[in-house]
Design a protein around this motif. Structure first.
Motif, short mmCIF file in Angstrom:
data_model
loop_
_atom_site.label_atom_id
_atom_site.label_comp_id
_atom_site.label_asym_id
_atom_site.label_seq_id
_atom_site.Cartn_x
_atom_site.Cartn_y
_atom_site.Cartn_z
N LEU A 86 -4.92 3.32 -11.51
CA LEU A 86 -4.01 2.90 -13.30
C LEU A 86 -3.08 1.41 -12.51
O LEU A 86 -3.13 0.55 -13.50
CB LEU A 86 -3.86 3.58 -13.88
N VAL A 87 -2.31 1.72 -12.07
CA VAL A 87 -1.40 1.14 -11.34
C VAL A 87 -1.58 -0.09 -10.89
O VAL A 87 -1.42 -1.33 -11.21
CB VAL A 87 0.00 1.54 -10.50
N GLY A 88 -2.41 0.11 -9.93
CA GLY A 88 -3.25 -1.06 -9.27
C GLY A 88 -3.92 -2.24 -10.09
O GLY A 88 -3.94 -3.79 -10.09
N ILE B 221 -6.62 3.84 -5.32
CA ILE B 221 -7.20 4.98 -5.62
C ILE B 221 -6.88 6.14 -4.10
O ILE B 221 -6.46 7.19 -4.50
CB ILE B 221 -8.33 4.78 -6.35
N VAL B 222 -7.51 4.54 -3.34
CA VAL B 222 -7.78 5.39 -2.04
C VAL B 222 -6.05 5.96 -1.39
O VAL B 222 -6.38 7.08 -1.05
CB VAL B 222 -8.40 5.05 -0.95
N ILE C 206 0.75 -1.60 -0.44
CA ILE C 206 0.08 -0.16 -0.20
C ILE C 206 0.26 1.49 0.17
O ILE C 206 0.16 2.41 -0.50
CB ILE C 206 -0.58 -0.20 1.23
N ALA C 207 1.99 1.35 0.75
CA ALA C 207 3.03 2.46 0.94
C ALA C 207 3.85 2.87 -0.95
O ALA C 207 3.53 4.31 -1.26
CB ALA C 207 4.05 2.60 1.74
N GLY C 208 3.67 1.63 -1.58
CA GLY C 208 3.70 1.95 -2.77
C GLY C 208 2.80 2.79 -3.69
O GLY C 208 2.79 3.39 -4.42
N PHE C 209 1.89 2.37 -3.62
CA PHE C 209 0.31 3.40 -4.65
C PHE C 209 0.06 4.81 -3.30
O PHE C 209 0.01 5.18 -4.23
CB PHE C 209 -0.58 2.39 -3.98
N GLN D 205 -12.43 -8.86 -6.50
CA GLN D 205 -11.22 -8.92 -5.95
C GLN D 205 -9.92 -7.62 -7.24
O GLN D 205 -9.43 -6.73 -6.18
CB GLN D 205 -10.14 -10.21 -6.30
N ALA D 206 -10.26 -7.80 -8.22
CA ALA D 206 -9.69 -6.62 -8.63
C ALA D 206 -9.93 -5.16 -8.55
O ALA D 206 -9.41 -4.50 -8.42
CB ALA D 206 -9.06 -7.13 -10.32
N ALA D 207 -11.61 -5.27 -8.43
CA ALA D 207 -11.85 -3.84 -8.16
C ALA D 207 -11.92 -3.67 -6.88
O ALA D 207 -11.65 -1.98 -6.64
CB ALA D 207 -13.75 -3.96 -8.14
#
Length: 278
Positions: free
Chosen positions: A70-72, A178-179, A35-38, A169-171
């Motif tokens: 988008l990356v996620g 995004i958050v 999550i830190a990467g996002f 799962q992808a959603a």
């Protein structure tokens, strides 16, 4: 409000945002240790847009969240083929790769960090945190929340019922990204400086602890967990060098008594019944 109290509440607000970013994939049974990467994607994207492109803060932060999402989505589809500890390791590696990219990207300062010219006041941070909590409460009352619970409970049965397990799962993974990206973008503009070293694996691990400690059974768990991890160490500040030992003892005690987390669905049902009886 004093500067100290404002600072503590700002940290709490960012912790709440990060906790819900982790909670979404966890609600579908997916442990995201990246999550830190996002958050880093959102922070650097938003900062670059305001610094170099002349954007205002709001659209830049939204764009940071979109970039992280988008990356996620792109990375999440192949990563979510794994499960359990393998998924945790894959997301862990993803977070490390993202952090390493920004650490070596000279256009955003590299290892020296990246100053941010525009400033977001505490009110903006509080507003975003409240907005995220309200969004999660709204989401918890939709069919999507039921799908998340079904996929987490038994993916095979959920698939037999016609639920797209991979799609849910992808959603959830993408929404969490995004958050995190929006939170990272606002973080950059509030503290006016970002460095890749901040978005380390420790940030991801602590954020996961917020959610696991608060509980994953209800939408209130991440809020309670983030509040506990943020406020209790401050309340124990009078203990000076012993406060972290005391905090660790309290944490272990709580987890021994309530391994399912502080907030559970059974607890909420009891409170509703007590309220209706009164």
């Amino acid at each position: 409000m004093s500067g100290y109290l404002t600072g503590v509440l700002v940290v709490l607000a960012f912790n709440v945002i990060a906790a819900y970013a982790v909670y979404l994939p966890l609600a579908a049974g997916q442990l995201n240790l990246g999550i830190a990467g996002f958050m880093a994607i959102g922070a650097y994207t938003a900062a670059y847009l305001t610094n170099e492109m002349g954007w205002t803060i709001l659209p830049a932060v939204v764009a940071g969240g979109a970039a992280a999402g988008l990356v996620g989505l792109v990375v999440g589809l192949p990563v979510l083929r794994t499960h359990g500890i393998y998924l945790a390791m894959a997301t862990f590696a993803l977070g490390q790769v993202i952090s390493a990219i920004f650490l070596n990207l000279d256009v955003v300062g590299g290892a020296a960090g990246y100053p941010v010219t525009e400033y977001a006041p505490p009110a903006a941070v509080f507003g975003l945190a409240i907005g995220v909590v309200l969004f999660m409460l709204l989401l918890s009352s939709t069919r999507f929340a039921l799908y998340l619970a079904a996929v987490k409970g038994d993916p095979t049965v959920a698939d037999l019922l016609g639920i797209s397990v991979r799609g849910i799962q992808a959603a959830a993974f993408t929404l969490g990204a995004i958050v995190a990206g929006v939170g990272g973008g606002l973080y950059a503009h509030h503290f006016s400086f970002i460095e890749a070293q901040h978005f380390s694996v420790l940030l991801s691990v602590f954020t996961v602890l917020y959610v696991l400690f608060g509980g994953t059974q209800t939408v209130w768990g991440p809020l309670v967990g983030a509040g506990f991890f943020t406020l209790v160490p401050e309340l124990l500040r009078a203990g000076d060098q012993y406060r972290y030992a005391i905090f660790a003892f309290v944490l272990i005690l709580f987890m021994a008594i309530r391994p399912q987390g502080l907030v559970t669905t059974a607890m909420l049902r009891l409170r509703r019944r007590a309220g209706s009886a009164a």
